[in-house]
Design a protein around this motif. Structure first.
Motif, short mmCIF file in Angstrom:
data_model
loop_
_atom_site.label_atom_id
_atom_site.label_comp_id
_atom_site.label_asym_id
_atom_site.label_seq_id
_atom_site.Cartn_x
_atom_site.Cartn_y
_atom_site.Cartn_z
N SER A 84 0.89 -1.13 0.01
CA SER A 84 0.10 -0.03 -0.05
C SER A 84 0.93 1.13 0.31
O SER A 84 2.05 1.13 0.13
CB SER A 84 -0.90 0.27 1.28
OG SER A 84 0.11 0.54 2.36
N SER B 289 2.67 4.36 1.90
CA SER B 289 3.00 4.57 3.07
C SER B 289 1.86 5.41 3.98
O SER B 289 1.11 6.32 3.39
CB SER B 289 4.23 5.51 3.35
OG SER B 289 4.36 5.95 4.50
N LYS C 8 -1.07 -0.71 6.56
CA LYS C 8 -0.90 -2.30 6.37
C LYS C 8 0.08 -2.92 7.58
O LYS C 8 -0.24 -4.07 7.93
CB LYS C 8 0.10 -2.54 5.17
CG LYS C 8 1.44 -1.90 4.95
CD LYS C 8 1.66 -2.04 3.55
CE LYS C 8 3.09 -1.23 3.13
NZ LYS C 8 2.75 0.23 3.23
N SER D 157 11.72 -7.14 8.17
CA SER D 157 12.67 -6.57 7.15
C SER D 157 13.85 -5.88 7.52
O SER D 157 13.77 -5.54 8.78
CB SER D 157 11.64 -5.45 6.42
OG SER D 157 10.82 -6.12 5.49
N ARG E 288 12.28 4.71 14.48
CA ARG E 288 11.69 5.61 15.34
C ARG E 288 11.60 5.53 16.69
O ARG E 288 11.80 4.24 17.21
CB ARG E 288 10.40 5.39 14.52
CG ARG E 288 9.91 6.05 13.03
CD ARG E 288 8.62 5.80 12.71
NE ARG E 288 8.72 6.06 11.19
CZ ARG E 288 7.79 5.21 10.60
NH1 ARG E 288 7.13 4.22 11.02
NH2 ARG E 288 7.69 5.46 9.08
N GLU F 230 13.68 -9.72 -2.17
CA GLU F 230 13.28 -8.26 -2.77
C GLU F 230 13.74 -7.20 -2.03
O GLU F 230 14.11 -7.41 -0.74
CB GLU F 230 12.08 -8.04 -2.99
CG GLU F 230 10.81 -8.03 -1.81
CD GLU F 230 11.09 -6.61 -1.20
OE1 GLU F 230 11.26 -5.65 -1.65
OE2 GLU F 230 11.40 -6.66 0.18
N TYR F 231 14.11 -6.06 -2.73
CA TYR F 231 14.61 -4.81 -1.87
C TYR F 231 14.24 -3.49 -2.82
O TYR F 231 14.26 -3.86 -4.09
CB TYR F 231 16.01 -4.78 -1.50
CG TYR F 231 17.04 -4.62 -2.74
CD1 TYR F 231 17.60 -5.86 -3.38
CD2 TYR F 231 17.40 -3.40 -3.21
CE1 TYR F 231 18.34 -5.66 -4.58
CE2 TYR F 231 18.23 -3.17 -4.24
CZ TYR F 231 18.44 -4.38 -4.94
OH TYR F 231 19.43 -4.20 -6.18
N ALA F 232 14.17 -2.52 -2.21
CA ALA F 232 13.86 -1.05 -2.86
C ALA F 232 14.35 -0.05 -2.03
O ALA F 232 14.59 -0.28 -0.94
CB ALA F 232 12.37 -1.22 -3.29
N TYR G 215 14.97 -0.77 1.92
CA TYR G 215 14.30 -1.79 2.55
C TYR G 215 14.16 -3.02 1.78
O TYR G 215 14.26 -3.26 0.67
CB TYR G 215 12.67 -1.34 2.71
CG TYR G 215 12.33 0.00 3.36
CD1 TYR G 215 12.41 1.23 2.86
CD2 TYR G 215 11.71 -0.01 4.71
CE1 TYR G 215 12.19 2.36 3.39
CE2 TYR G 215 11.48 1.15 5.32
CZ TYR G 215 11.69 2.36 4.94
OH TYR G 215 11.48 3.45 5.26
N GLY G 216 14.30 -4.19 2.73
CA GLY G 216 14.55 -5.43 1.82
C GLY G 216 13.91 -6.67 2.64
O GLY G 216 14.05 -6.55 4.09
N VAL H 5 5.65 -4.99 1.87
CA VAL H 5 6.56 -4.43 0.91
C VAL H 5 6.01 -3.37 0.24
O VAL H 5 4.58 -3.17 0.18
CB VAL H 5 7.07 -5.50 0.00
CG1 VAL H 5 7.85 -6.39 0.68
CG2 VAL H 5 6.03 -6.03 -0.68
N ASP H 6 6.89 -2.37 -0.06
CA ASP H 6 6.10 -1.23 -0.99
C ASP H 6 6.13 -1.77 -2.33
O ASP H 6 6.41 -2.95 -2.64
CB ASP H 6 7.48 -0.02 -0.86
CG ASP H 6 8.29 -0.33 -2.08
OD1 ASP H 6 8.77 -1.56 -2.00
OD2 ASP H 6 8.48 0.55 -2.98
P1 5GP Z 1 8.14 2.77 6.99
O1 5GP Z 1 9.49 3.75 6.70
O2 5GP Z 1 7.04 3.53 6.91
O3 5GP Z 1 8.26 1.93 8.12
O4 5GP Z 1 7.99 2.17 5.51
C1 5GP Z 1 8.18 2.81 4.38
C2 5GP Z 1 7.63 1.84 3.09
O5 5GP Z 1 8.50 0.80 3.11
C3 5GP Z 1 6.22 1.24 3.41
O6 5GP Z 1 5.56 1.18 2.36
C4 5GP Z 1 6.51 -0.14 3.82
O7 5GP Z 1 5.51 -1.08 3.58
C5 5GP Z 1 7.82 -0.43 3.07
N1 5GP Z 1 8.52 -1.65 3.39
C6 5GP Z 1 8.77 -2.13 4.55
N2 5GP Z 1 9.59 -3.24 4.69
C7 5GP Z 1 9.83 -3.41 3.37
C8 5GP Z 1 10.72 -4.40 2.69
O8 5GP Z 1 11.09 -5.25 3.09
N3 5GP Z 1 10.83 -4.31 1.33
C9 5GP Z 1 10.15 -3.23 0.59
N4 5GP Z 1 10.30 -3.47 -0.78
N5 5GP Z 1 9.40 -2.28 1.32
C10 5GP Z 1 9.36 -2.50 2.70
#
Ligand code: 5GP
Length: 213
Positions: A11, A13, A17, A36, A43, A71-73, A80-81, A101-102
């Motif tokens: 979804s 941010s 989720k 992840s 935070r 996967e990672y991005a 994030y991965g 995941v994003d």
């Molecule tokens: P936040 O910084 O708010 O925790 O996460 C930012 C975004 O990274 C969110 O959309 C979250 O779902 C995504 N995210 C969290 N873990 C992973 C991951 O392992 N892989 C990817 N590709 N996105 C992630």
């Protein structure tokens, strides 16, 4: 043992989720989860190994080179991965694995034909609600908030690549909807083959004698 499924939750941010996954894991305690890795700063209230493994950009890049991610991005300026080793640990027990995941990470997983994931996209009821939720949680500074909101325009457009869409207006409704998808997927015929085979064996007519025949 029935092979577990990878369940992708994605979804923009602030789509909720993380909270939804926590609720669904409460309802389905056998659901596997992989924590992840990220390079974003921790935070307030977050714990190493609970929300994320917090690692440096150098360490993250070393792990990319070593092929350690399913996967990672780069999302909103941080990596994030999903760890391949953690995912395998869950699959080795035959359990389903839920990953948050994003959208970029979701599309990477969907590009691997051998995985056959179940993908669920969480939509906020409107842009205004997304903005209000992100602002209220107050975890980002003004610049980061703007980046996340700006990125949400492209992210919501990707809903059409997913198997299921849940509008996260009411948490308990959305939780039930997500749990229902996961429970229903466990009854898919191809996942029931070994159970069915055992039952059908007992229907071997030659092993049963019927009176009067
Ligand atoms: P936040 O910084 O708010 O925790 O996460 C930012 C975004 O990274 C969110 O959309 C979250 O779902 C995504 N995210 C969290 N873990 C992973 C991951 O392992 N892989 C990817 N590709 N996105 C992630």
């Amino acid at each position: 043992m029935v092979a577990g499924k990878l369940i992708i939750i994605s979804s923009p941010s602030g789509g909720g989720k993380g909270t939804l996954i926590k609720e669904v894991r409460g309802l389905l305690p056998d659901l596997g989860y992989s924590c992840s890795h990220t390079t974003r700063p921790k935070r307030f209230g977050e714990e190493e190994g609970r929300e994320y493994y917090f690692i440096s950009p150098d360490e993250f890049e070393r792990r990319i080179e070593a092929g350690e991610f399913l996967e990672y991005a780069n999302v909103h300026g941080n990596y994030y991965g999903t760890s391949l080793a953690e995912s395998r640990k869950v699959f080795n027990t035959g359990r389903d694995l839920i990953v948050e995941v994003d959208v970029q990470g979701a599309l990477q997983i969907m590009d691997k034909p051998e995985i056959e994931p179940i993908s669920i996209f969480i939509l906020p009821p409107s842009f205004e609600v997304l903005r209000a939720r992100l602002t209220a949680r107050a975890t980002e500074d003004a610049d980061e908030l703007r980046t996340r909101l700006r990125n949400s325009f492209n992210e919501v457009m990707q809903y059409s690549k997913f198997d299921y869409v849940i509008v996260n207006e009411d948490l308990s409704t959305a939780t039930r909807q997500m749990a229902s998808i996961i429970i229903a997927s466990r009854q898919q015929r191809d996942r029931q083959e070994s159970a069915v085979r055992g039952i059908l064996d007992s229907f071997d007519a030659s092993r049963h004698l019927f009176e009067g025949e």
